[in-house]
Design a protein around this motif. Structure first.
Motif, PDB file in Angstrom:
ATOM      1  N   ASN A  59       0.819  -1.209   0.000  1.00  0.00           N
ATOM      2  CA  ASN A  59       0.000   0.000   0.000  1.00  0.00           C
ATOM      3  C   ASN A  59       0.854   1.261   0.000  1.00  0.00           C
ATOM      4  O   ASN A  59       0.449   2.307  -0.520  1.00  0.00           O
ATOM      5  CB  ASN A  59      -0.943   0.004   1.191  1.00  0.00           C
ATOM      6  CG  ASN A  59      -2.116  -0.939   1.007  1.00  0.00           C
ATOM      7  OD1 ASN A  59      -2.277  -1.516  -0.068  1.00  0.00           O
ATOM      8  ND2 ASN A  59      -2.924  -1.108   2.050  1.00  0.00           N
ATOM      9  N   ALA A  60       2.050   1.175   0.652  1.00  0.00           N
ATOM     10  CA  ALA A  60       2.938   2.345   0.642  1.00  0.00           C
ATOM     11  C   ALA A  60       3.414   2.642  -0.771  1.00  0.00           C
ATOM     12  O   ALA A  60       3.509   3.814  -1.177  1.00  0.00           O
ATOM     13  CB  ALA A  60       4.124   2.088   1.566  1.00  0.00           C
ATOM     14  N   VAL A  61       3.721   1.598  -1.548  1.00  0.00           N
ATOM     15  CA  VAL A  61       4.123   1.797  -2.943  1.00  0.00           C
ATOM     16  C   VAL A  61       2.976   2.409  -3.733  1.00  0.00           C
ATOM     17  O   VAL A  61       3.156   3.367  -4.516  1.00  0.00           O
ATOM     18  CB  VAL A  61       4.582   0.458  -3.554  1.00  0.00           C
ATOM     19  CG1 VAL A  61       4.880   0.635  -5.056  1.00  0.00           C
ATOM     20  CG2 VAL A  61       5.807  -0.068  -2.836  1.00  0.00           C
ATOM     21  N   ILE A  62       1.766   1.878  -3.507  1.00  0.00           N
ATOM     22  CA  ILE A  62       0.588   2.418  -4.202  1.00  0.00           C
ATOM     23  C   ILE A  62       0.367   3.868  -3.789  1.00  0.00           C
ATOM     24  O   ILE A  62       0.000   4.725  -4.599  1.00  0.00           O
ATOM     25  CB  ILE A  62      -0.637   1.547  -3.895  1.00  0.00           C
ATOM     26  CG1 ILE A  62      -0.467   0.162  -4.516  1.00  0.00           C
ATOM     27  CG2 ILE A  62      -1.922   2.220  -4.385  1.00  0.00           C
ATOM     28  CD1 ILE A  62      -1.558  -0.820  -4.152  1.00  0.00           C
ATOM     29  N   PHE A  63       0.608   4.171  -2.484  1.00  0.00           N
ATOM     30  CA  PHE A  63       0.412   5.542  -2.008  1.00  0.00           C
ATOM     31  C   PHE A  63       1.357   6.513  -2.705  1.00  0.00           C
ATOM     32  O   PHE A  63       0.958   7.594  -3.145  1.00  0.00           O
ATOM     33  CB  PHE A  63       0.635   5.576  -0.497  1.00  0.00           C
ATOM     34  CG  PHE A  63       0.732   6.964   0.068  1.00  0.00           C
ATOM     35  CD1 PHE A  63      -0.409   7.748   0.221  1.00  0.00           C
ATOM     36  CD2 PHE A  63       1.959   7.493   0.414  1.00  0.00           C
ATOM     37  CE1 PHE A  63      -0.314   9.023   0.742  1.00  0.00           C
ATOM     38  CE2 PHE A  63       2.065   8.773   0.929  1.00  0.00           C
ATOM     39  CZ  PHE A  63       0.923   9.539   1.093  1.00  0.00           C
ATOM     40  N   VAL A  64       2.620   6.119  -2.859  1.00  0.00           N
ATOM     41  CA  VAL A  64       3.592   6.997  -3.521  1.00  0.00           C
ATOM     42  C   VAL A  64       3.184   7.229  -4.975  1.00  0.00           C
ATOM     43  O   VAL A  64       3.211   8.363  -5.492  1.00  0.00           O
ATOM     44  CB  VAL A  64       5.001   6.395  -3.425  1.00  0.00           C
ATOM     45  CG1 VAL A  64       5.998   7.209  -4.262  1.00  0.00           C
ATOM     46  CG2 VAL A  64       5.449   6.333  -1.984  1.00  0.00           C
ATOM     47  N   ILE A  65       2.791   6.144  -5.636  1.00  0.00           N
ATOM     48  CA  ILE A  65       2.367   6.281  -7.046  1.00  0.00           C
ATOM     49  C   ILE A  65       1.128   7.149  -7.143  1.00  0.00           C
ATOM     50  O   ILE A  65       1.008   8.011  -8.040  1.00  0.00           O
ATOM     51  CB  ILE A  65       2.128   4.886  -7.644  1.00  0.00           C
ATOM     52  CG1 ILE A  65       3.430   4.071  -7.662  1.00  0.00           C
ATOM     53  CG2 ILE A  65       1.547   4.998  -9.046  1.00  0.00           C
ATOM     54  CD1 ILE A  65       3.264   2.633  -8.128  1.00  0.00           C
ATOM     55  N   THR A  66       0.197   6.970  -6.211  1.00  0.00           N
ATOM     56  CA  THR A  66      -1.042   7.749  -6.236  1.00  0.00           C
ATOM     57  C   THR A  66      -0.765   9.226  -6.051  1.00  0.00           C
ATOM     58  O   THR A  66      -1.317  10.081  -6.779  1.00  0.00           O
ATOM     59  CB  THR A  66      -1.976   7.238  -5.135  1.00  0.00           C
ATOM     60  OG1 THR A  66      -2.249   5.851  -5.341  1.00  0.00           O
ATOM     61  CG2 THR A  66      -3.286   8.016  -5.152  1.00  0.00           C
ATOM     62  N   VAL A  67       0.055   9.572  -5.094  1.00  0.00           N
ATOM     63  CA  VAL A  67       0.373  10.978  -4.856  1.00  0.00           C
ATOM     64  C   VAL A  67       1.065  11.586  -6.077  1.00  0.00           C
ATOM     65  O   VAL A  67       0.809  12.736  -6.472  1.00  0.00           O
ATOM     66  CB  VAL A  67       1.241  11.113  -3.591  1.00  0.00           C
ATOM     67  CG1 VAL A  67       1.734  12.552  -3.433  1.00  0.00           C
ATOM     68  CG2 VAL A  67       0.452  10.687  -2.367  1.00  0.00           C
ATOM     69  N   THR A  96      -1.934  17.733   0.186  1.00  0.00           N
ATOM     70  CA  THR A  96      -1.545  17.249   1.516  1.00  0.00           C
ATOM     71  C   THR A  96      -2.719  16.575   2.213  1.00  0.00           C
ATOM     72  O   THR A  96      -2.578  15.494   2.805  1.00  0.00           O
ATOM     73  CB  THR A  96      -1.023  18.412   2.356  1.00  0.00           C
ATOM     74  OG1 THR A  96       0.082  19.016   1.695  1.00  0.00           O
ATOM     75  CG2 THR A  96      -0.589  17.917   3.737  1.00  0.00           C
ATOM     76  N   ILE A  97      -3.893  17.218   2.165  1.00  0.00           N
ATOM     77  CA  ILE A  97      -5.076  16.626   2.804  1.00  0.00           C
ATOM     78  C   ILE A  97      -5.406  15.289   2.181  1.00  0.00           C
ATOM     79  O   ILE A  97      -5.705  14.304   2.871  1.00  0.00           O
ATOM     80  CB  ILE A  97      -6.269  17.596   2.698  1.00  0.00           C
ATOM     81  CG1 ILE A  97      -5.977  18.872   3.503  1.00  0.00           C
ATOM     82  CG2 ILE A  97      -7.544  16.931   3.188  1.00  0.00           C
ATOM     83  CD1 ILE A  97      -7.041  19.944   3.333  1.00  0.00           C
ATOM     84  N   THR A  98      -5.326  15.238   0.866  1.00  0.00           N
ATOM     85  CA  THR A  98      -5.632  13.986   0.186  1.00  0.00           C
ATOM     86  C   THR A  98      -4.626  12.892   0.546  1.00  0.00           C
ATOM     87  O   THR A  98      -4.994  11.735   0.786  1.00  0.00           O
ATOM     88  CB  THR A  98      -5.625  14.207  -1.343  1.00  0.00           C
ATOM     89  OG1 THR A  98      -6.534  15.264  -1.662  1.00  0.00           O
ATOM     90  CG2 THR A  98      -6.025  12.940  -2.079  1.00  0.00           C
ATOM     91  N   ALA A  99      -3.354  13.264   0.620  1.00  0.00           N
ATOM     92  CA  ALA A  99      -2.317  12.275   0.943  1.00  0.00           C
ATOM     93  C   ALA A  99      -2.494  11.725   2.350  1.00  0.00           C
ATOM     94  O   ALA A  99      -2.373  10.518   2.591  1.00  0.00           O
ATOM     95  CB  ALA A  99      -0.936  12.908   0.778  1.00  0.00           C
ATOM     96  N   ILE A 100      -2.790  12.626   3.293  1.00  0.00           N
ATOM     97  CA  ILE A 100      -2.982  12.165   4.677  1.00  0.00           C
ATOM     98  C   ILE A 100      -4.177  11.231   4.769  1.00  0.00           C
ATOM     99  O   ILE A 100      -4.140  10.195   5.451  1.00  0.00           O
ATOM    100  CB  ILE A 100      -3.144  13.370   5.608  1.00  0.00           C
ATOM    101  CG1 ILE A 100      -1.839  14.166   5.676  1.00  0.00           C
ATOM    102  CG2 ILE A 100      -3.567  12.917   7.006  1.00  0.00           C
ATOM    103  CD1 ILE A 100      -1.950  15.444   6.477  1.00  0.00           C
ATOM    104  N   ALA A 101      -5.246  11.592   4.062  1.00  0.00           N
ATOM    105  CA  ALA A 101      -6.435  10.735   4.084  1.00  0.00           C
ATOM    106  C   ALA A 101      -6.135   9.358   3.522  1.00  0.00           C
ATOM    107  O   ALA A 101      -6.561   8.332   4.066  1.00  0.00           O
ATOM    108  CB  ALA A 101      -7.562  11.405   3.309  1.00  0.00           C
ATOM    109  N   GLN A 102      -5.376   9.312   2.411  1.00  0.00           N
ATOM    110  CA  GLN A 102      -5.041   8.028   1.824  1.00  0.00           C
ATOM    111  C   GLN A 102      -4.103   7.217   2.717  1.00  0.00           C
ATOM    112  O   GLN A 102      -4.153   5.993   2.722  1.00  0.00           O
ATOM    113  CB  GLN A 102      -4.405   8.255   0.447  1.00  0.00           C
ATOM    114  CG  GLN A 102      -5.370   8.777  -0.601  1.00  0.00           C
ATOM    115  CD  GLN A 102      -6.560   7.877  -0.787  1.00  0.00           C
ATOM    116  OE1 GLN A 102      -6.429   6.647  -0.771  1.00  0.00           O
ATOM    117  NE2 GLN A 102      -7.734   8.465  -0.941  1.00  0.00           N
ATOM    118  N   LEU A 103      -3.226   7.898   3.457  1.00  0.00           N
ATOM    119  CA  LEU A 103      -2.367   7.190   4.417  1.00  0.00           C
ATOM    120  C   LEU A 103      -3.202   6.401   5.403  1.00  0.00           C
ATOM    121  O   LEU A 103      -2.902   5.253   5.737  1.00  0.00           O
ATOM    122  CB  LEU A 103      -1.475   8.179   5.157  1.00  0.00           C
ATOM    123  CG  LEU A 103      -0.128   8.541   4.522  1.00  0.00           C
ATOM    124  CD1 LEU A 103       0.551   9.624   5.338  1.00  0.00           C
ATOM    125  CD2 LEU A 103       0.764   7.320   4.425  1.00  0.00           C
TER     126      LEU A 103
END
Length: 844
Positions: free
Chosen positions: A717-725, A749-756
């Motif tokens: 999920n961390a890899v997916i998170f980096v790609i998503t951002v 930033t808000i979107t990234a935190i939410a996805q985290l």
């Protein structure tokens, strides 16, 4: 008849006359032919010569001698001997001859005394001792030898140099010939001696007094009553004697030296001074100190028991309600430290005035009277005092009472240079509990480390509940900081079962300038029964049995956890209702959101209700809770992985139809965690449940059955998170290149935190918590994950336009207004965001 008798007599007489005449006739003839005179010891042989008689010889050596020669006696015994008498015999010369006699000590068999030659020698040894029994004088024995005898003295006598046949007494005691034991005294007797015990000694059992094998031992005149000490003095046994000395606190009267048997003593007891500690104001304490001081002034040596009883009654009065309750805790602890020290000294001083033996005093237990120690109210324990006074002995003894028992060696109880009786005492006070309430427990580093290993968490501190009387233990010896061997105690306490993070301990009061605290340094618990604990301590002080309450968790962290989980449960419940009731958002993504929230809701609810193992025993309930938590959180992470996979398709691939069907979603979301839990439980069913919490055990790597899958999902999920951002950054630029940079960064930033939060990446903090004492990681992990439900509600509900519109409809239906407050407050704030997020709304 008469004529024949006369004729025979006449005939005999006539024959006699005839014989005489015949004999005289030749002599007359020879005499007439010899010279008229021959030398002496010679005889005439003719008219001109003489010859020496037998046994004589001529001085000229001639056979014939003249009248002028001399006939000399021949010494036949002169060597070389001309005659032989034989052995053992002696030759004796006589005038004109010799004779033989047996040598001294020998005699002839015939009993004669003389014989002529060796053929007649029948000499044999003569037993002088038998022939003459009195030959040796008294106290001697005649011993025959060859040809002689000797006189030997009887045992215990020796020959008198002045008279070899006379014996005199030998003094074995002064001559060094006595075989008496060194513990005895030698007494000489005529011809012998005896081994007597000296004064102050007695024969050991089985050894009679007097024989040579007598062995003696010291007589303890003090215990046997064979002393003349005055009642005011104490008897002290010495080797072979005793001394009368004044006991501690007493002194000899003027003119009476200390030690002799006539010593008379008078008491001199230095009672402690009772004054209020600096800065303490209490009328109750002032009254008690005044009464204690008065008892010291009015003390009478003849009645120490009365003084002890009155003093304990005064102590019990401190239990009554008064101004002690108004003192601050630190002031109470200072007062307790002062009281315990002075009470110990006061009782030790009074004990020296008691006669040897044991003394016990019980104070009445008022069952109806409440105290400041609630644990003692249910089972009132009376205050007690036990004393033992005895002479110093190298032995182990037990001093006991209802509340406490002590086993010690009397050599430890005696003070250095103290020659008086030894005192050992235990004072069990219930009144002291009022002053020591809520006192903290000082945890030494070793104990703290042990507790942290046991509870697998940091220990902030500990407070206590007193379950027993406060037991002050004292000896004559004041230097009891380090005893070898340690002293063993057994303390009675109120029965109470320890709860979670609690433990029964044996502690002592450690006073200091600021008050004091309980401590376990130098003490260890050996064992326990239903209402008693056995402890071993290397020092003496005031002891008590405590229920120690360990602050294993950070109270702030615990509060954050409970409040955060409670908020998450509410938010998750709203999310579940929203996903079930809002039709416009129904779809595969909503299904994943729904089941993620359901798994998180169940896991959080079970965690909040059952994670703590109250009893400390791993039972069925605790194992079941651990298994459910294992399954629920694994299922939540599986749904998070599906969320990440779905997000990858929506943001990166950007086309529909690539998502998984619902059967596959259910199979992965619930089947995979079920398979992991089933395999884990089958391989090691005892891996579920700890003594401190209902979770997976650390032993043998069982925790990896949860950490392994979670780490894999978080990594993906961390890899997916980096790609998503990264993709979102590109899309924001394509949608509106003129968007202000600050606004774009804020939305991103808000979107990234939410996805985290949605993808579970915040759980990575938990993977790096190797030490539970790392507060930064602990707080970060707790805050972020306890608010996961809130973030899901914010992201999937409050920031979703369709959901907000549905909420507005519900609000209007409830309020009956065209525009609800909720719609008014949210519409304006969300319009700008929806314009920005509309192209990627489905991805959010």
């Amino acid at each position: 008849m008469g004529a024949p008798r006369l004729s025979a007599c006449h005939i005999l007489q006539g024959l006699c006359v005839l014989l005489i005449l015949l004999e005289d006739g030749p002599q007359s003839t020879r005499a007439s032919a010899c010279p008229q005179k021959c030398p002496p010891d010679s005889s005439c042989i003719n008219g001109t010569a003489c010859r020496c008689n037998p046994g004589f010889q001529s001085s000229s050596g001639k056979t014939e001698v003249s009248r002028r020669d001399i006939c000399e006696d021949i010494d036949e015994c002169k060597q070389p001997a001309k005659v032989t008498c034989g052995n053992p015999a002696d030759c004796h010369n006589t005038k004109g001859g010799f004779y033989c006699t047996c040598s001294p000590g020998y005699s002839l068999l015939s009993g004669e005394t003389k014989f002529r030659n060796a053929s007649e020698n029948t000499c044999q040894d003569m037993d002088e001792c038998q022939w003459n029994p009195g030959i040796c004088k008294s106290r001697s024995i005649c011993v025959n030898t060859h040809g002689s005898y000797t006189c030997t003295c009887l045992p215990g006598f020796e020959l008198n140099p002045e008279d070899p046949k006379l014996c005199r007494d030998v003094n074995e005691c002064t001559s060094g010939q006595k075989p008496c034991h060194k513990t005895t005294h030698c007494v000489n007797k005529v011809g012998s001696y005896r081994c007597h015990c000296r004064p102050g000694w007695k024969p050991v059992p089985g050894s009679p007094n007097g024989p040579n094998n007598t062995v003696c031992e010291d007589v303890d005149e003090c215990t046997s009553g064979q002393n003349a000490c005055h009642p005011t003095a104490q008897c002290h046994n010495t080797v072979g004697s005793y001394e009368c000395r004044c006991r501690p606190g007493w002194k000899p009267v003027p003119g009476s030296p200390n030690g002799p048997n006539n010593t008379v003593c008078e008491q001199e007891i230095p009672f402690p001074t009772w004054t209020l500690p600096h800065g303490i104001k209490s009328q109750t304490l002032s009254n008690f100190f005044e009464k204690a001081q008065e008892l010291g002034r009015d003390f009478k040596p003849a009645s120490p028991r009365d003084t002890i009883q009155k003093f304990m009654d005064r102590l019990e009065e401190l239990r009554r309600p008064g101004d002690l309750e108004g003192l601050a805790l630190t002031e109470r602890y200072r007062v307790a430290t002062f009281l315990l020290s002075n009470v110990e000294e006061f009782l030790r001083t009074l004990a020296t005035a008691l006669p040897a033996g044991s003394f016990t005093h019980h104070s009445p237990s008022d069952k109806g009277e409440a105290s400041a120690c609630p644990a003692l109210d249910s089972n009132p324990l009376p205050s007690e005092l036990s004393l033992m006074i005895k002479e110093q002995w190298n032995e182990t003894d037990t001093l006991g009472q209802t509340q406490a028992r002590m086993k010690l060696n009397w050599t430890q109880a005696a003070g250095a240079g103290d020659s008086g009786p030894t005192v050992a005492g235990i004072f069990s006070s219930r009144a002291m509990c009022k002053l020591l309430i809520n006192a903290s427990v000082e945890l030494e580093p070793e104990k703290k480390a042990e507790l942290e290993d046991k509870y697998e968490s940091s220990v902030k501190g500990a407070h206590s509940t007193v379950l027993s009387t406060v037991n002050t233990v004292f000896l004559s010896n004041r230097d009891t900081k380090k005893l070898d061997p340690p002293v063993i105690f057994a303390f009675t306490h109120v029965l109470q079962t320890p709860k979670s993070h609690e433990e029964l301990i044996c502690a002592f009061w450690k006073g200091n300038a600021s008050g004091g605290s309980w401590s376990t340094t130098g003490c260890r618990k050996l064992g326990s029964s239903e209402n008693s604990i056995t402890c071993e301590c290397s020092h003496l002080s005031s002891f008590a049995i405590l229920m120690a309450h360990y602050e294993v968790e950070d109270p702030t962290l615990t509060l954050i956890t409970k409040l955060g989980l409670a908020l998450s449960l509410v938010c998750l419940l709203l999310c579940i209702l929203t996903f079930l009731l809002v039709r416009p958002i129904q779809g595969s993504r909503t299904t994943m959101h729904l089941h993620l929230c359901i798994c998180l809701f169940l896991g959080s609810a079970i965690f909040l209700a059952g994670i703590e193992n109250q009893g400390g025993q791993v039972g069925l309930r605790c194992r079941l809770v651990a298994g459910l938590l294992h399954y629920c959180f694994l299922a939540a992470f599986c749904w998070m992985s599906l969320e990440g996979l779905e997000l990858y398709f929506l943001v990166v691939r950007v086309f529909q139809g690539q998502g998984l069907s619902k059967p596959w979603l259910y199979l992965i979301g619930y089947g995979v965690p079920f398979l992991i839990v089933a395999i884990s439980a089958g391989v090691r069913p005892d891996g579920y449940g700890r003594k401190t919490c209902c979770w997976l055990k650390l032993e043998r790597g069982f925790l990896w059955s949860f950490v392994g899958p979670v780490a894999f999902i978080i990594l993906c999920n961390a890899v997916i998170f980096v790609i998503t951002v990264w993709k979102l950054t590109q899309k924001f630029s394509e949608i509106n290149p003129d968007m202000k940079k600050l606004k774009k960064n804020r939305v991103l930033t808000i979107t990234a935190i939410a996805q985290l939060v949605v993808l579970g990446c915040t759980w990575v903090f938990g993977l790096f918590i190797f030490d539970p004492r790392n507060l930064v990681l602990m707080y970060a992990f707790t805050i972020l994950n306890c608010l996961q439900g809130f973030f899901l509600f914010l992201l999937h509900c409050l920031l979703n336009k369709k959901v907000r519109e549905e909420y507005q409809k519900w609000a209007r239906m409830v309020t009956g207004n065209k525009y609800s407050d909720f719609a008014t407050s949210t519409s304006s704030s969300s319009n700008n965001q929806t314009r920005v997020l509309r192209p990627s709304e489905s991805g959010m």
